[in-house]
Design a protein around this motif. Sequence first.
Motif, PDB file in Angstrom:
ATOM      1  N   ALA A 142      -1.550   5.659 -18.946  1.00 28.36           N
ATOM      2  CA  ALA A 142      -0.212   5.964 -18.431  1.00 28.36           C
ATOM      3  C   ALA A 142       0.046   5.250 -17.128  1.00 28.36           C
ATOM      4  N   ALA A 143      -1.029   5.088 -16.324  1.00 26.99           N
ATOM      5  CA  ALA A 143      -0.847   4.425 -15.030  1.00 26.99           C
ATOM      6  C   ALA A 143      -0.517   2.964 -15.192  1.00 26.99           C
ATOM      7  N   ASP A 144      -0.916   2.361 -16.309  1.00 28.16           N
ATOM      8  CA  ASP A 144      -0.643   0.948 -16.526  1.00 28.16           C
ATOM      9  C   ASP A 144       0.758   0.698 -17.045  1.00 28.16           C
ATOM     10  N   ASP A 145       1.469   1.762 -17.368  1.00 26.10           N
ATOM     11  CA  ASP A 145       2.845   1.625 -17.829  1.00 26.10           C
ATOM     12  C   ASP A 145       3.729   1.283 -16.638  1.00 26.10           C
ATOM     13  N   PRO A 146       4.349   0.081 -16.616  1.00 25.45           N
ATOM     14  CA  PRO A 146       5.124  -0.327 -15.437  1.00 25.45           C
ATOM     15  C   PRO A 146       6.297   0.581 -15.147  1.00 25.45           C
ATOM     16  N   ASP A 147       6.760   1.344 -16.151  1.00 25.38           N
ATOM     17  CA  ASP A 147       7.907   2.213 -15.944  1.00 25.38           C
ATOM     18  C   ASP A 147       7.505   3.652 -15.645  1.00 25.38           C
ATOM     19  N   ASN A 148       6.165   3.894 -15.611  1.00 25.23           N
ATOM     20  CA  ASN A 148       5.707   5.270 -15.532  1.00 25.23           C
ATOM     21  C   ASN A 148       6.169   5.966 -14.259  1.00 25.23           C
ATOM     22  N   GLY A 149       5.959   5.322 -13.099  1.00 25.99           N
ATOM     23  CA  GLY A 149       6.333   5.931 -11.828  1.00 25.99           C
ATOM     24  C   GLY A 149       7.814   6.207 -11.757  1.00 25.99           C
ATOM     25  N   GLN A 150       8.611   5.219 -12.224  1.00 24.22           N
ATOM     26  CA  GLN A 150      10.058   5.392 -12.172  1.00 24.22           C
ATOM     27  C   GLN A 150      10.508   6.510 -13.102  1.00 24.22           C
ATOM     28  N   ARG A 168       0.822  -1.209   0.000  1.00 27.29           N
ATOM     29  CA  ARG A 168       0.000   0.000   0.000  1.00 27.29           C
ATOM     30  C   ARG A 168       0.859   1.263   0.000  1.00 27.29           C
ATOM     31  N   SER A 169       2.064   1.168   0.552  1.00 29.81           N
ATOM     32  CA  SER A 169       2.957   2.323   0.602  1.00 29.81           C
ATOM     33  C   SER A 169       3.523   2.679  -0.758  1.00 29.81           C
ATOM     34  N   ILE A 170       3.576   1.711  -1.670  1.00 27.48           N
ATOM     35  CA  ILE A 170       4.210   1.968  -2.967  1.00 27.48           C
ATOM     36  C   ILE A 170       3.251   1.857  -4.137  1.00 27.48           C
ATOM     37  N   GLU A 171       2.027   1.413  -3.873  1.00 27.64           N
ATOM     38  CA  GLU A 171       1.065   1.223  -4.966  1.00 27.64           C
ATOM     39  C   GLU A 171      -0.319   1.652  -4.498  1.00 27.64           C
ATOM     40  N   SER A 172      -0.848   2.723  -5.098  1.00 30.21           N
ATOM     41  CA  SER A 172      -2.146   3.248  -4.661  1.00 30.21           C
ATOM     42  C   SER A 172      -3.323   2.583  -5.359  1.00 30.21           C
ATOM     43  N   ARG A 173      -3.047   1.910  -6.477  1.00 26.88           N
ATOM     44  CA  ARG A 173      -4.146   1.334  -7.258  1.00 26.88           C
ATOM     45  C   ARG A 173      -4.570  -0.015  -6.693  1.00 26.88           C
ATOM     46  N   GLU A 174      -5.801  -0.098  -6.265  1.00 30.59           N
ATOM     47  CA  GLU A 174      -6.303  -1.311  -5.607  1.00 30.59           C
ATOM     48  C   GLU A 174      -6.270  -2.510  -6.538  1.00 30.59           C
ATOM     49  N   HIS A 175      -6.624  -2.308  -7.827  1.00 30.97           N
ATOM     50  CA  HIS A 175      -6.659  -3.466  -8.728  1.00 30.97           C
ATOM     51  C   HIS A 175      -5.258  -4.044  -8.937  1.00 30.97           C
ATOM     52  N   LYS A 176      -4.232  -3.186  -8.900  1.00 18.56           N
ATOM     53  CA  LYS A 176      -2.874  -3.693  -9.001  1.00 18.56           C
ATOM     54  C   LYS A 176      -2.485  -4.463  -7.742  1.00 18.56           C
ATOM     55  N   ARG A 177      -2.863  -3.907  -6.596  1.00 21.20           N
ATOM     56  CA  ARG A 177      -2.533  -4.596  -5.341  1.00 21.20           C
ATOM     57  C   ARG A 177      -3.234  -5.943  -5.250  1.00 21.20           C
ATOM     58  N   GLU A 178      -4.457  -6.022  -5.746  1.00 24.86           N
ATOM     59  CA  GLU A 178      -5.202  -7.290  -5.691  1.00 24.86           C
ATOM     60  C   GLU A 178      -4.529  -8.354  -6.549  1.00 24.86           C
ATOM     61  N   PHE A 200       5.158   6.661  -2.272  1.00 28.43           N
ATOM     62  CA  PHE A 200       6.007   7.068  -3.374  1.00 28.43           C
ATOM     63  C   PHE A 200       5.272   6.940  -4.687  1.00 28.43           C
ATOM     64  N   GLY A 201       5.482   7.877  -5.619  1.00 21.73           N
ATOM     65  CA  GLY A 201       4.889   7.815  -6.934  1.00 21.73           C
ATOM     66  C   GLY A 201       3.527   8.477  -6.948  1.00 21.73           C
ATOM     67  N   ASP A 202       3.252   9.245  -7.999  1.00 17.32           N
ATOM     68  CA  ASP A 202       1.953   9.892  -8.164  1.00 17.32           C
ATOM     69  C   ASP A 202       1.140   9.041  -9.107  1.00 17.32           C
ATOM     70  N   HIS A 203       0.436   8.038  -8.562  1.00 17.28           N
ATOM     71  CA  HIS A 203      -0.261   7.059  -9.396  1.00 17.28           C
ATOM     72  C   HIS A 203      -1.607   7.610  -9.823  1.00 17.28           C
TER      73      HIS A 203
END
Length: 287
Positions: free
Chosen positions: A254-262, A197-207, A246-249
Amino acid sequence: MTGRSHDPVVVVVEPKTPGNVGTIARAMKNFGLTDLKLVDPPELSEDGEAYGFAGHAREDVLPNADEVTFEEIVENYHTIGTTAITNEDSRKHERFPFKTPVEVRESLETVDTQTALVFGREGTGLDNDELTRLDEVCSIPASGDYPVLNLGQAATILMYELRSLTVEETQLPDVERERAGESDIDRFYDFFEEFHRSIESREHKREKTRVMMRRLLGRAHPTEREITTLTGIFRRANDLLGDRTFGDHTDGDAADDPDNGQTDLVDADAADSEREDRTAADSVHTD
């Protein structure tokens, strides 16, 4: 060997090399067999190769070996001959049908009889006339380019596959590992999800990641020590992170781009560096 009254005997027909006889005796000792019978063997001196290769089998298996004739084996035992070369189909019966060592074990599990495992000479093995007098044929699957094994190797492989019939207890523990308790594994999931939860705000990704982690640990069967170590790592990470994220998700492509946050973080660093360079340049011109 609970429930069985007869261990297989091991027969070697006309071995030429004493060292191979010693190797076979040692393999017998490894896998719980004791009765070695030799057809026209070479001299087995106590100071020679056979005893040198036999290991602890020099104390019982090898000195108690019987010299017999091929006819005695055929007349008194259910015989399984070994060969590296088989026939392709039933048009020739000398070497077909055949069983693999595993199939031999499965067959012997269902019958209690006096069985002889018959091995042939180095180089030539058992000939067709000898094989036709035996009850079954066994062949070890190997490379088609080079299927012929050393005599001692072939005997060791077959006896290894029969170990469940001849060895009541091995040196190995009953189970390879003990899986950690489910409560300990669930505790790990709690710390992992807090970290995520600290590094990923999107619930569907966390699930998706939550399910992936559960499947991964389900296959791995972690031990108590392993799960305790993993839990400690994520607990420490959570302590260090505190309430920070961390990261403005954002949602969307664009949010689905795995490199976007980095990439965002890298661009921000580059922008800061560029501003510092401009400031330094202005300072120079001003002076």
